[in-house]
Design a protein around this motif. Sequence first.
Motif, PDB file in Angstrom:
ATOM      1  N   LYS A   1     -44.896  -7.043 -41.201  1.00 48.58           N
ATOM      2  CA  LYS A   1     -43.630  -7.407 -41.859  1.00 48.58           C
ATOM      3  C   LYS A   1     -42.489  -6.463 -41.495  1.00 48.58           C
ATOM      4  O   LYS A   1     -41.321  -6.861 -41.502  1.00 48.58           O
ATOM      5  N   ASP A   2     -42.818  -5.211 -41.169  1.00 56.47           N
ATOM      6  CA  ASP A   2     -41.771  -4.246 -40.805  1.00 56.47           C
ATOM      7  C   ASP A   2     -41.647  -4.077 -39.293  1.00 56.47           C
ATOM      8  O   ASP A   2     -40.916  -3.210 -38.818  1.00 56.47           O
ATOM      9  N   PHE A   3     -42.385  -4.885 -38.538  1.00 57.67           N
ATOM     10  CA  PHE A   3     -42.352  -4.834 -37.079  1.00 57.67           C
ATOM     11  C   PHE A   3     -41.577  -6.074 -36.612  1.00 57.67           C
ATOM     12  O   PHE A   3     -42.128  -7.144 -36.481  1.00 57.67           O
ATOM     13  N   GLU A   4     -40.286  -5.905 -36.401  1.00 58.32           N
ATOM     14  CA  GLU A   4     -39.457  -7.057 -36.063  1.00 58.32           C
ATOM     15  C   GLU A   4     -39.592  -7.416 -34.593  1.00 58.32           C
ATOM     16  O   GLU A   4     -39.418  -6.577 -33.710  1.00 58.32           O
ATOM     17  N   ILE A   5     -39.893  -8.699 -34.352  1.00 57.19           N
ATOM     18  CA  ILE A   5     -40.026  -9.210 -32.989  1.00 57.19           C
ATOM     19  C   ILE A   5     -39.103 -10.412 -32.844  1.00 57.19           C
ATOM     20  O   ILE A   5     -39.229 -11.393 -33.584  1.00 57.19           O
ATOM     21  N   THR A   6     -38.166 -10.332 -31.909  1.00 56.25           N
ATOM     22  CA  THR A   6     -37.253 -11.437 -31.650  1.00 56.25           C
ATOM     23  C   THR A   6     -37.416 -11.875 -30.199  1.00 56.25           C
ATOM     24  O   THR A   6     -37.432 -11.052 -29.283  1.00 56.25           O
ATOM     25  N   GLY A   7     -37.524 -13.186 -29.999  1.00 57.17           N
ATOM     26  CA  GLY A   7     -37.716 -13.739 -28.669  1.00 57.17           C
ATOM     27  C   GLY A   7     -36.479 -14.440 -28.157  1.00 57.17           C
ATOM     28  O   GLY A   7     -35.371 -13.892 -28.206  1.00 57.17           O
ATOM     29  N   LEU A   8     -36.636 -15.663 -27.688  1.00 54.77           N
ATOM     30  CA  LEU A   8     -35.494 -16.459 -27.249  1.00 54.77           C
ATOM     31  C   LEU A   8     -34.559 -16.703 -28.428  1.00 54.77           C
ATOM     32  O   LEU A   8     -34.969 -16.556 -29.591  1.00 54.77           O
ATOM     33  N   PRO A   9     -33.278 -17.060 -28.178  1.00 53.85           N
ATOM     34  CA  PRO A   9     -32.330 -17.269 -29.276  1.00 53.85           C
ATOM     35  C   PRO A   9     -32.900 -18.179 -30.365  1.00 53.85           C
ATOM     36  O   PRO A   9     -33.442 -19.249 -30.083  1.00 53.85           O
ATOM     37  N   GLY A  10     -32.775 -17.720 -31.598  1.00 54.92           N
ATOM     38  CA  GLY A  10     -33.268 -18.497 -32.733  1.00 54.92           C
ATOM     39  C   GLY A  10     -34.721 -18.240 -33.078  1.00 54.92           C
ATOM     40  O   GLY A  10     -35.247 -18.842 -34.025  1.00 54.92           O
ATOM     41  N   HIS A  11     -35.364 -17.334 -32.364  1.00 56.48           N
ATOM     42  CA  HIS A  11     -36.781 -17.054 -32.604  1.00 56.48           C
ATOM     43  C   HIS A  11     -36.981 -15.624 -33.108  1.00 56.48           C
ATOM     44  O   HIS A  11     -36.725 -14.654 -32.391  1.00 56.48           O
ATOM     45  N   ARG A  12     -37.419 -15.537 -34.338  1.00 56.10           N
ATOM     46  CA  ARG A  12     -37.813 -14.275 -34.949  1.00 56.10           C
ATOM     47  C   ARG A  12     -39.224 -14.499 -35.483  1.00 56.10           C
ATOM     48  O   ARG A  12     -39.464 -15.436 -36.246  1.00 56.10           O
ATOM     49  N   LEU A  13     -40.165 -13.680 -35.066  1.00 54.38           N
ATOM     50  CA  LEU A  13     -41.574 -13.958 -35.350  1.00 54.38           C
ATOM     51  C   LEU A  13     -41.850 -14.071 -36.845  1.00 54.38           C
ATOM     52  O   LEU A  13     -42.630 -14.928 -37.274  1.00 54.38           O
ATOM     53  N   GLN A  14     -41.226 -13.226 -37.638  1.00 50.22           N
ATOM     54  CA  GLN A  14     -41.442 -13.297 -39.087  1.00 50.22           C
ATOM     55  C   GLN A  14     -41.016 -14.656 -39.634  1.00 50.22           C
ATOM     56  O   GLN A  14     -41.603 -15.149 -40.614  1.00 50.22           O
ATOM     57  N   ASP A  15     -40.005 -15.281 -39.024  1.00 50.42           N
ATOM     58  CA  ASP A  15     -39.559 -16.607 -39.452  1.00 50.42           C
ATOM     59  C   ASP A  15     -40.466 -17.704 -38.883  1.00 50.42           C
ATOM     60  O   ASP A  15     -40.853 -18.639 -39.598  1.00 50.42           O
ATOM     61  N   ASP A  16     -40.813 -17.585 -37.607  1.00 53.00           N
ATOM     62  CA  ASP A  16     -41.658 -18.604 -36.984  1.00 53.00           C
ATOM     63  C   ASP A  16     -43.053 -18.629 -37.584  1.00 53.00           C
ATOM     64  O   ASP A  16     -43.728 -19.660 -37.553  1.00 53.00           O
ATOM     65  N   TRP A  17     -43.490 -17.489 -38.101  1.00 53.72           N
ATOM     66  CA  TRP A  17     -44.814 -17.412 -38.734  1.00 53.72           C
ATOM     67  C   TRP A  17     -44.724 -17.469 -40.262  1.00 53.72           C
ATOM     68  O   TRP A  17     -45.642 -17.055 -40.949  1.00 53.72           O
ATOM     69  N   ARG A  18     -43.624 -18.006 -40.761  1.00 53.63           N
ATOM     70  CA  ARG A  18     -43.437 -18.016 -42.214  1.00 53.63           C
ATOM     71  C   ARG A  18     -44.586 -18.740 -42.918  1.00 53.63           C
ATOM     72  O   ARG A  18     -45.098 -18.297 -43.952  1.00 53.63           O
ATOM     73  N   ASN A  19     -45.023 -19.868 -42.378  1.00 49.06           N
ATOM     74  CA  ASN A  19     -46.090 -20.647 -43.008  1.00 49.06           C
ATOM     75  C   ASN A  19     -47.479 -20.242 -42.530  1.00 49.06           C
ATOM     76  O   ASN A  19     -48.448 -20.326 -43.297  1.00 49.06           O
ATOM     77  N   ALA A  20     -47.583 -19.840 -41.285  1.00 51.82           N
ATOM     78  CA  ALA A  20     -48.880 -19.437 -40.741  1.00 51.82           C
ATOM     79  C   ALA A  20     -48.680 -18.771 -39.392  1.00 51.82           C
ATOM     80  O   ALA A  20     -47.761 -19.115 -38.647  1.00 51.82           O
TER      81      ALA A  20
END
Length: 509
Positions: free
Chosen positions: A355-374
């Motif tokens: 949760k404290d390891f922020e990973i951002t990929g292509l525009p609009g992609h933040r892993l914490q958001d993309d993995w919000r459900n699983a």
Amino acid sequence: MNSKVNLDVRELSTKVAIVGGGFGGLCMAIKLREAGIEDFVVLEKAAEVGGTWRDNTYPGAACDVQSHLYSYSFEGNPDWSRRYSGWREIQDYILRVTDKHRLHDNIRFNSEVEAAHFDEKRARWTLRLTDGTRVDCQHWVLATGPLHVPSIPEFPGLENFKGKVFHSSQWDHDYDLGGKKVVSVGTGASAIQYVPEIAPKVDQLTVVQRTPGWIVPRDERAYSQRDKNWFRRFPLLRKLHRARLYWSNESRVLPIFHPRLASLLEPLVKQFIRYQVKDKDTARKLTPNYRLGCKRIMISNRYYPTFNRPNVELVTEGVKEIREHSIVFSDGSEREMDCLVLGTGFVVDPRIYMKDFEITGLPGHRLQDDWRNASEAYLGVSVAGYPNMFQMVGPNTGLGHNSIIFMIECQARYIVDAISTVARRGVDYLDVKRSDMDAFNDRLQKDLKGTVWQSGGCSSWYQQADGRNVAIWPYSTWRYWLKTRSLDESVYRWEKVAERHRQAEPVTA
């Protein structure tokens, strides 16, 4: 080419960065070197390699996979002392392999990564370390594994306790348990190993159990000197022994896929409990009421007999609060306590421990958001929207029946293939297609529903809070080998940055 990387800098540039120096990260480094890729760095948060086997040094710590199988297939060891080795022997093996493959020159110790950002215009990742160092790389591999963040319960009043508290993975060997009143919370894989070890030393041991586990006998035999000599003189014999162990373990997947078959084996294990535990009420409390295999099956010959000791008590009530010198349970009963040992396992949901390891990929992609459900990935390795980022022991690639080293080697080979293909095709990055990743995970979750992991009547660390299994590979391991033996290029997008930006430029008259 000189393989040594200048690690004593605040701005480091490399082709491949590997995060984590345990079995996974080291295997990745070795396979890169074998493929002729020397420009890599391993970022390890601690002062030594080893991961799990560096950290878990509690009394009795040992592996529950056979020694000759819980090791690299390309680095066989004829000198394993026992069928199941202890932590020290495994850690020594890791150190020897690290030295043999000259990996220390490429390892930066005391280097914890706290963030990763992908720059689409440059097709490069920037990893930020807690000491302020920035690592610029084309590819990176997350090889931290899921068992490295201790799960610490928030018991009311714990901050007021005047005695000693430590987690099993942070064992305080300087603290003398002799003559102490000790409470151990948790009855998982770590606890069933250290409980029999400390019971003879302490004045009183209270074992707090939330849910009993299925525990089967352990093969305690040692390898004779003659066995070792034969394995050393005739490597083929050692390889055949390893193959036999592999297929023996692989057969355990049958009751997992067929819960009815698992139910036929349960009476044998229940008889094992009744045979080893004298007190009927204690034996009843130690007997699970869920299907065999729903949680990871554990192995021990010494755990159950420990409860025959007069100074050992099993408590199945929940913890109500901690006081200055005692622990109080939900039924109101209280026990004096000098030391509290937390055998409470690890935080295994990456959405929590990262949760404290922020990973951002292509525009609009933040892993914490993309993995919000699983947490999801393709083959547990690639995540859509995160080019040139790979994982080892990622989502749904853990095992409940065989050696995780087998899966690690499959993943390392697959990742090297991906990195090499990027270079061969003359592109800057690959990115798994969302449609292919979703199709893979939809099928995987559908196939999990018929297994004992989903229909066995228990909750386990394999699952998220909502019950979704994000940890386990629900098939045979040889099936994973088939899927990862070569890269399916059709499931990835292959992008060359210069061409994409040239196409995006407006046309002028």
